[in-house]
Design a protein around this motif. Structure first.
Motif, PDB file in Angstrom:
ATOM      1  N   PRO A  85      28.788  40.625   7.060  1.00  0.00           N
ATOM      2  CA  PRO A  85      29.580  41.690   7.687  1.00  0.00           C
ATOM      3  C   PRO A  85      28.837  43.025   7.748  1.00  0.00           C
ATOM      4  CG  PRO A  85      30.961  40.409   6.227  1.00  0.00           C
ATOM      5  CD  PRO A  85      29.539  39.956   5.998  1.00  0.00           C
ATOM      6  N   ALA A  86      28.132  43.372   6.684  1.00  0.00           N
ATOM      7  CA  ALA A  86      27.372  44.627   6.678  1.00  0.00           C
ATOM      8  C   ALA A  86      26.236  44.567   7.701  1.00  0.00           C
ATOM      9  CB  ALA A  86      26.818  44.906   5.287  1.00  0.00           C
ATOM     10  N   GLU A  87      25.584  43.428   7.806  1.00  0.00           N
ATOM     11  CA  GLU A  87      24.492  43.272   8.763  1.00  0.00           C
ATOM     12  C   GLU A  87      25.010  43.393  10.200  1.00  0.00           C
ATOM     13  OE1 GLU A  87      20.383  42.572   9.618  1.00  0.00           O
ATOM     14  OE2 GLU A  87      21.441  43.170   7.814  1.00  0.00           O
ATOM     15  N   LEU A  88      26.147  42.755  10.488  1.00  0.00           N
ATOM     16  CA  LEU A  88      26.725  42.835  11.832  1.00  0.00           C
ATOM     17  C   LEU A  88      27.202  44.250  12.151  1.00  0.00           C
ATOM     18  CD1 LEU A  88      28.724  39.486  11.914  1.00  0.00           C
ATOM     19  CD2 LEU A  88      26.608  40.019  13.150  1.00  0.00           C
ATOM     20  N   ALA A  89      27.831  44.902  11.184  1.00  0.00           N
ATOM     21  CA  ALA A  89      28.287  46.277  11.393  1.00  0.00           C
ATOM     22  C   ALA A  89      27.091  47.193  11.646  1.00  0.00           C
ATOM     23  CB  ALA A  89      29.099  46.757  10.193  1.00  0.00           C
ATOM     24  N   GLY A  90      26.014  46.988  10.909  1.00  0.00           N
ATOM     25  CA  GLY A  90      24.793  47.768  11.126  1.00  0.00           C
ATOM     26  C   GLY A  90      24.188  47.505  12.495  1.00  0.00           C
ATOM     27  N   LEU A  91      24.224  46.260  12.905  1.00  0.00           N
ATOM     28  CA  LEU A  91      23.713  45.883  14.221  1.00  0.00           C
ATOM     29  C   LEU A  91      24.487  46.590  15.327  1.00  0.00           C
ATOM     30  CD1 LEU A  91      22.137  44.031  16.212  1.00  0.00           C
ATOM     31  CD2 LEU A  91      23.886  42.314  15.809  1.00  0.00           C
ATOM     32  N   LEU A  92      25.823  46.578  15.215  1.00  0.00           N
ATOM     33  CA  LEU A  92      26.635  47.280  16.214  1.00  0.00           C
ATOM     34  C   LEU A  92      26.320  48.768  16.229  1.00  0.00           C
ATOM     35  CD1 LEU A  92      30.187  45.678  15.913  1.00  0.00           C
ATOM     36  CD2 LEU A  92      28.450  45.291  17.656  1.00  0.00           C
ATOM     37  N   ARG A 144      32.959  32.530  16.478  1.00  0.00           N
ATOM     38  CA  ARG A 144      33.532  32.998  17.743  1.00  0.00           C
ATOM     39  C   ARG A 144      34.460  34.186  17.510  1.00  0.00           C
ATOM     40  NH1 ARG A 144      36.381  28.236  20.190  1.00  0.00           N
ATOM     41  NH2 ARG A 144      37.124  29.825  21.610  1.00  0.00           N
ATOM     42  N   ALA A 145      35.229  34.152  16.433  1.00  0.00           N
ATOM     43  CA  ALA A 145      36.128  35.268  16.125  1.00  0.00           C
ATOM     44  C   ALA A 145      35.331  36.532  15.804  1.00  0.00           C
ATOM     45  CB  ALA A 145      37.046  34.903  14.962  1.00  0.00           C
ATOM     46  N   LEU A 146      34.225  36.398  15.087  1.00  0.00           N
ATOM     47  CA  LEU A 146      33.373  37.552  14.778  1.00  0.00           C
ATOM     48  C   LEU A 146      32.826  38.174  16.060  1.00  0.00           C
ATOM     49  CD1 LEU A 146      31.407  36.145  11.708  1.00  0.00           C
ATOM     50  CD2 LEU A 146      33.082  38.008  11.672  1.00  0.00           C
ATOM     51  N   VAL A 147      32.379  37.331  16.980  1.00  0.00           N
ATOM     52  CA  VAL A 147      31.850  37.829  18.252  1.00  0.00           C
ATOM     53  C   VAL A 147      32.948  38.560  19.024  1.00  0.00           C
ATOM     54  CG1 VAL A 147      30.887  37.138  20.493  1.00  0.00           C
ATOM     55  CG2 VAL A 147      30.014  36.104  18.390  1.00  0.00           C
ATOM     56  N   ALA A 148      34.154  37.981  19.037  1.00  0.00           N
ATOM     57  CA  ALA A 148      35.268  38.624  19.754  1.00  0.00           C
ATOM     58  C   ALA A 148      35.607  39.974  19.135  1.00  0.00           C
ATOM     59  CB  ALA A 148      36.493  37.704  19.739  1.00  0.00           C
ATOM     60  N   LEU A 149      35.609  40.062  17.815  1.00  0.00           N
ATOM     61  CA  LEU A 149      35.903  41.324  17.148  1.00  0.00           C
ATOM     62  C   LEU A 149      34.811  42.360  17.447  1.00  0.00           C
ATOM     63  CD1 LEU A 149      37.556  43.117  15.283  1.00  0.00           C
ATOM     64  CD2 LEU A 149      36.397  42.032  13.332  1.00  0.00           C
ATOM     65  N   CYS A 154      33.155  47.314  20.201  1.00  0.00           N
ATOM     66  CA  CYS A 154      32.264  47.995  21.160  1.00  0.00           C
ATOM     67  C   CYS A 154      33.050  48.564  22.327  1.00  0.00           C
ATOM     68  CB  CYS A 154      31.199  47.027  21.667  1.00  0.00           C
ATOM     69  SG  CYS A 154      29.937  46.637  20.449  1.00  0.00           S
ATOM     70  N   LEU A 155      33.958  47.778  22.876  1.00  0.00           N
ATOM     71  CA  LEU A 155      34.750  48.268  24.003  1.00  0.00           C
ATOM     72  C   LEU A 155      35.584  49.480  23.615  1.00  0.00           C
ATOM     73  CD1 LEU A 155      35.913  45.028  25.831  1.00  0.00           C
ATOM     74  CD2 LEU A 155      34.548  46.891  26.767  1.00  0.00           C
ATOM     75  N   GLN A 156      36.185  49.467  22.429  1.00  0.00           N
ATOM     76  CA  GLN A 156      36.979  50.618  21.992  1.00  0.00           C
ATOM     77  C   GLN A 156      36.121  51.866  21.889  1.00  0.00           C
ATOM     78  OE1 GLN A 156      38.947  49.463  18.370  1.00  0.00           O
ATOM     79  NE2 GLN A 156      40.649  48.516  19.461  1.00  0.00           N
ATOM     80  N   VAL A 157      34.928  51.717  21.327  1.00  0.00           N
ATOM     81  CA  VAL A 157      34.040  52.875  21.201  1.00  0.00           C
ATOM     82  C   VAL A 157      33.651  53.393  22.589  1.00  0.00           C
ATOM     83  CG1 VAL A 157      31.732  53.615  20.452  1.00  0.00           C
ATOM     84  CG2 VAL A 157      33.176  52.263  18.916  1.00  0.00           C
ATOM     85  N   LEU A 158      33.306  52.483  23.485  1.00  0.00           N
ATOM     86  CA  LEU A 158      32.881  52.891  24.826  1.00  0.00           C
ATOM     87  C   LEU A 158      34.014  53.502  25.641  1.00  0.00           C
ATOM     88  CD1 LEU A 158      30.618  49.856  25.759  1.00  0.00           C
ATOM     89  CD2 LEU A 158      29.862  52.174  25.195  1.00  0.00           C
ATOM     90  N   ALA A 169      34.101  48.744  10.746  1.00  0.00           N
ATOM     91  CA  ALA A 169      33.608  47.495  11.342  1.00  0.00           C
ATOM     92  C   ALA A 169      33.238  46.496  10.252  1.00  0.00           C
ATOM     93  CB  ALA A 169      32.411  47.784  12.245  1.00  0.00           C
ATOM     94  N   ARG A 170      32.548  46.954   9.206  1.00  0.00           N
ATOM     95  CA  ARG A 170      32.160  46.050   8.121  1.00  0.00           C
ATOM     96  C   ARG A 170      33.388  45.441   7.461  1.00  0.00           C
ATOM     97  NH1 ARG A 170      32.389  44.874   3.513  1.00  0.00           N
ATOM     98  NH2 ARG A 170      33.494  46.706   2.852  1.00  0.00           N
ATOM     99  N   GLU A 171      34.397  46.270   7.194  1.00  0.00           N
ATOM    100  CA  GLU A 171      35.616  45.778   6.538  1.00  0.00           C
ATOM    101  C   GLU A 171      36.356  44.785   7.435  1.00  0.00           C
ATOM    102  OE1 GLU A 171      38.621  45.040   3.896  1.00  0.00           O
ATOM    103  OE2 GLU A 171      36.728  46.066   3.502  1.00  0.00           O
ATOM    104  N   ALA A 172      36.475  45.094   8.714  1.00  0.00           N
ATOM    105  CA  ALA A 172      37.169  44.190   9.639  1.00  0.00           C
ATOM    106  C   ALA A 172      36.431  42.856   9.750  1.00  0.00           C
ATOM    107  CB  ALA A 172      37.305  44.847  11.005  1.00  0.00           C
ATOM    108  N   LEU A 173      35.117  42.909   9.862  1.00  0.00           N
ATOM    109  CA  LEU A 173      34.320  41.681   9.942  1.00  0.00           C
ATOM    110  C   LEU A 173      34.420  40.886   8.642  1.00  0.00           C
ATOM    111  CD1 LEU A 173      31.293  43.300  11.742  1.00  0.00           C
ATOM    112  CD2 LEU A 173      32.714  41.479  12.713  1.00  0.00           C
ATOM    113  N   ALA A 174      34.422  41.578   7.513  1.00  0.00           N
ATOM    114  CA  ALA A 174      34.543  40.899   6.219  1.00  0.00           C
ATOM    115  C   ALA A 174      35.883  40.189   6.105  1.00  0.00           C
ATOM    116  CB  ALA A 174      34.364  41.904   5.084  1.00  0.00           C
ATOM    117  N   ARG A 175      36.944  40.799   6.611  1.00  0.00           N
ATOM    118  CA  ARG A 175      38.261  40.155   6.553  1.00  0.00           C
ATOM    119  C   ARG A 175      38.296  38.858   7.337  1.00  0.00           C
ATOM    120  NH1 ARG A 175      43.042  44.640   6.395  1.00  0.00           N
ATOM    121  NH2 ARG A 175      42.111  45.921   4.761  1.00  0.00           N
ATOM    122  N   LEU A 176      37.594  38.834   8.452  1.00  0.00           N
ATOM    123  CA  LEU A 176      37.534  37.589   9.220  1.00  0.00           C
ATOM    124  C   LEU A 176      36.812  36.482   8.461  1.00  0.00           C
ATOM    125  CD1 LEU A 176      36.779  38.496  12.939  1.00  0.00           C
ATOM    126  CD2 LEU A 176      38.781  37.352  12.027  1.00  0.00           C
TER     127      LEU A 176
END
Length: 194
Positions: A85-92, A144-149, A154-158, A169-176
């Motif tokens: 989750p931390a890696e994905l949040a950092g990537l975003l 697939r759920a992680l990708v959707a989240l 990203c869409l919300q930020v944009l 983002a890290r917390e939300a991804l971790a919950r999934l």
């Protein structure tokens, strides 16, 4: 006059199409506008891309490479010792902090698939490829759920111009990714901490 061999012309047209979409939006892209931007004859665009959908598909595929490069540069996605989750949040965060025009362009082309069915397979490639990369660290459904989240964040930020909140983002991804248990007939919920 003999025809000049130009092996880079197709690529120049794709690059020009991406610039046109970046400057004028998707509605501004046509064979004519891409040809003018690439400084090539109109016939060259229709030679390489018989339809506008073909040109958009090539542009979408190339634009999607920006995120793919960001993923590849963060080798921790496949390392089981790395906090996913931390890696994905950092990537975003890294991707959203980059060239904002490029990120918006990628999403504009990605969302064009809503109205242009020919683009849907290319738009799906991004999600499928990322889910396939994440599946060994989780499972196919969670991937697939992680990708959707991530897509939703990203869409919300944009769309809202809200600043990216990496901790959220890290917390939300971790919950999934949290282990689940069944809470009655077919209902799942977070696994309580031991």
């Amino acid at each position: 006059m003999p025809r000049r061999y130009d092996p880079e012309r197709r690529q120049r047209i794709i690059d020009a199409a991406i610039r046109v979409v970046g400057e004028k939006g998707l509605a501004g892209l046509s064979h004519r506008s891409a040809a003018a931007e690439a400084d090539v004859p109109l016939g060259s665009t229709t030679y390489h891309f018989a339809t506008l959908d073909e040109l958009m598909t090539a542009a979408l595929r190339q634009a999607g490479e920006g995120f793919t490069k960001a993923v590849a540069s963060r080798g921790g996605l496949t390392d089981p010792r790395v906090d996913l989750p931390a890696e994905l949040a950092g990537l975003l965060g890294e991707w959203l902090a980059g060239d904002r025009t490029g990120v918006e362009l990628e999403y504009e082309l990605y969302l064009a698939a809503l109205r242009r069915p020919a683009l849907r397979p290319v738009a799906a490639e991004w999600a499928d490829d990322l889910a396939a990369l994440l599946a060994p660290r989780t499972d196919p459904l969670t991937a697939r759920a992680l990708v959707a989240l991530m897509d939703g964040i990203c869409l919300q930020v944009l769309l809202t111009d809200a600043p990216y909140d990496e901790e959220y983002a890290r917390e939300a991804l971790a919950r999934l990714m949290a282990p689940t248990r069944v809470n009655g007939p077919g209902r799942r919920g977070p696994q309580p901490a031991p």
